[in-house]
Design a protein around this motif. Structure first.
Motif, mmCIF file in Angstrom:
data_model
loop_
_atom_site.group_PDB
_atom_site.id
_atom_site.type_symbol
_atom_site.label_atom_id
_atom_site.label_comp_id
_atom_site.label_asym_id
_atom_site.label_seq_id
_atom_site.Cartn_x
_atom_site.Cartn_y
_atom_site.Cartn_z
ATOM 1 N N THR A 74 7.032 51.893 -86.138
ATOM 2 C CA THR A 74 5.822 51.077 -86.262
ATOM 3 C C THR A 74 4.895 51.290 -85.076
ATOM 4 O OG1 THR A 74 7.125 49.255 -85.377
ATOM 5 C CG2 THR A 74 6.655 49.210 -87.743
ATOM 6 N N SER A 75 3.593 51.318 -85.376
ATOM 7 C CA SER A 75 2.601 51.599 -84.354
ATOM 8 C C SER A 75 2.445 50.415 -83.406
ATOM 9 C CB SER A 75 1.259 51.885 -85.028
ATOM 10 O OG SER A 75 0.286 52.133 -84.055
ATOM 11 N N SER A 76 2.361 50.729 -82.129
ATOM 12 C CA SER A 76 2.123 49.679 -81.135
ATOM 13 C C SER A 76 0.631 49.382 -81.020
ATOM 14 C CB SER A 76 2.654 50.119 -79.776
ATOM 15 O OG SER A 76 1.963 51.262 -79.344
ATOM 16 N N GLY A 77 -0.192 50.339 -81.478
ATOM 17 C CA GLY A 77 -1.637 50.178 -81.364
ATOM 18 C C GLY A 77 -2.136 50.481 -79.961
ATOM 19 N N GLY A 104 -5.040 55.702 -87.240
ATOM 20 C CA GLY A 104 -6.275 56.296 -86.740
ATOM 21 C C GLY A 104 -6.594 55.891 -85.309
ATOM 22 N N LEU A 105 -5.787 55.012 -84.743
ATOM 23 C CA LEU A 105 -6.064 54.504 -83.395
ATOM 24 C C LEU A 105 -5.960 55.615 -82.343
ATOM 25 C CD1 LEU A 105 -4.097 51.126 -83.670
ATOM 26 C CD2 LEU A 105 -6.584 51.384 -83.492
ATOM 27 N N SER A 132 -3.589 55.193 -96.528
ATOM 28 C CA SER A 132 -3.320 53.781 -96.845
ATOM 29 C C SER A 132 -3.004 52.955 -95.603
ATOM 30 C CB SER A 132 -2.165 53.671 -97.841
ATOM 31 O OG SER A 132 -0.987 54.164 -97.250
ATOM 32 N N ARG A 133 -2.710 53.614 -94.502
ATOM 33 C CA ARG A 133 -2.339 52.917 -93.269
ATOM 34 C C ARG A 133 -3.505 52.772 -92.287
ATOM 35 N NH1 ARG A 133 2.118 51.103 -90.885
ATOM 36 N NH2 ARG A 133 1.681 52.512 -89.162
ATOM 37 N N ARG A 134 -4.665 53.307 -92.667
ATOM 38 C CA ARG A 134 -5.780 53.375 -91.720
ATOM 39 C C ARG A 134 -6.255 51.986 -91.275
ATOM 40 N NH1 ARG A 134 -5.181 57.850 -92.076
ATOM 41 N NH2 ARG A 134 -6.841 59.229 -92.744
ATOM 42 N N LYS A 135 -6.417 51.809 -89.960
ATOM 43 C CA LYS A 135 -6.987 50.578 -89.399
ATOM 44 C C LYS A 135 -8.405 50.828 -88.936
ATOM 45 C CE LYS A 135 -2.777 48.342 -87.690
ATOM 46 N NZ LYS A 135 -1.961 48.189 -86.486
ATOM 47 N N VAL A 136 -8.690 52.042 -88.514
ATOM 48 C CA VAL A 136 -10.049 52.401 -88.109
ATOM 49 C C VAL A 136 -10.470 53.652 -88.883
ATOM 50 C CG1 VAL A 136 -10.139 51.384 -85.814
ATOM 51 C CG2 VAL A 136 -9.079 53.603 -86.104
#
Ligand code: IMP
Ligand code: MG
Length: 173
Positions: A74-77, A104-105, A132-136
């Motif tokens: 899982t991405s930490s961002g 995309g971070l 489908s996972r894109r936040k930016v």
């Protein structure tokens, strides 16, 4: 808890090799003269190595290292610059080579840093994309394969530093 391992092969070695060769030709066509390719370690090292060998003519290479995933899937961002480039980018036609664009971070961070260094052009090549996972909303000019929201390993991509050496892309399960 059972250990996670590579299960089904999602993209075969032959499929990857064919697509990477196509991407190299496209990148050369879009950059007929100066071309400076920047790969993101460690995930992109195999993609970069195959891509570079398919690009005809003059091309220079550089590497940088970022971290976005601590451990696990899982991405930490959170993105950190761990190793910077060796050479300047001003006036160059730069192509970023990345293994996968997920939220995309990472790419957004990277594109912002590199754009601030004044390249003549800046484009991005990713072997894989999980839209489908894109936040930016990040711009990626060259995408090898679009995949579903599954954690994958192989061809440079790891799970806890393992499985980068697989010649194909496999689903972790
Ligand atoms: P983003 O910042 O969420 O786009 O994450 C990009 C980075 O996360 C990639 O460069 C990979 O290192 C890692 N990553 C994202 N998805 C996967 C995956 O399915 N397998 C292995 N690494 C992944
Ligand atoms: Mg990466």
């Amino acid at each position: 808890m059972a250990e996670l391992r590579p299960t089904e092969i999602l993209i075969s070695e032959a499929q990857i090799q064919q697509r990477v060769a196509e991407m190299a030709v496209q990148i050369r066509q879009d950059h007929p003269d100066d071309l400076h390719v920047v790969a993101v370690l460690k995930g992109a090292f195999i993609f970069m190595s195959d891509l570079a060998r398919h690009i005809p003519g003059h091309v220079s290479l550089d590497f940088m290292a970022l971290s976005s995933y601590a451990k696990g899937t899982t991405s930490s961002g959170e993105v950190r610059l761990q190793k910077d480039l060796d050479s300047a980018l001003d006036g160059r036609n730069v192509v970023i080579v990345e293994d996968i664009v997920d939220t995309g971070l990472t790419l957004t961070y990277l594109q912002d840093i590199l754009r601030s260094r004044g390249p003549k052009s800046l484009r991005t090549a990713c072997l894989l994309s999980k839209p489908s996972r894109r936040k930016v909303d990040v711009k990626v000019e060259y995408i090898g394969f679009t995949i579903e929201d599954k954690f994958v390993v192989g061809y440079g991509l790891d799970y806890a530093e393992q499985y980068r050496n697989l010649p194909h892309i496999a689903v972790l399960g």
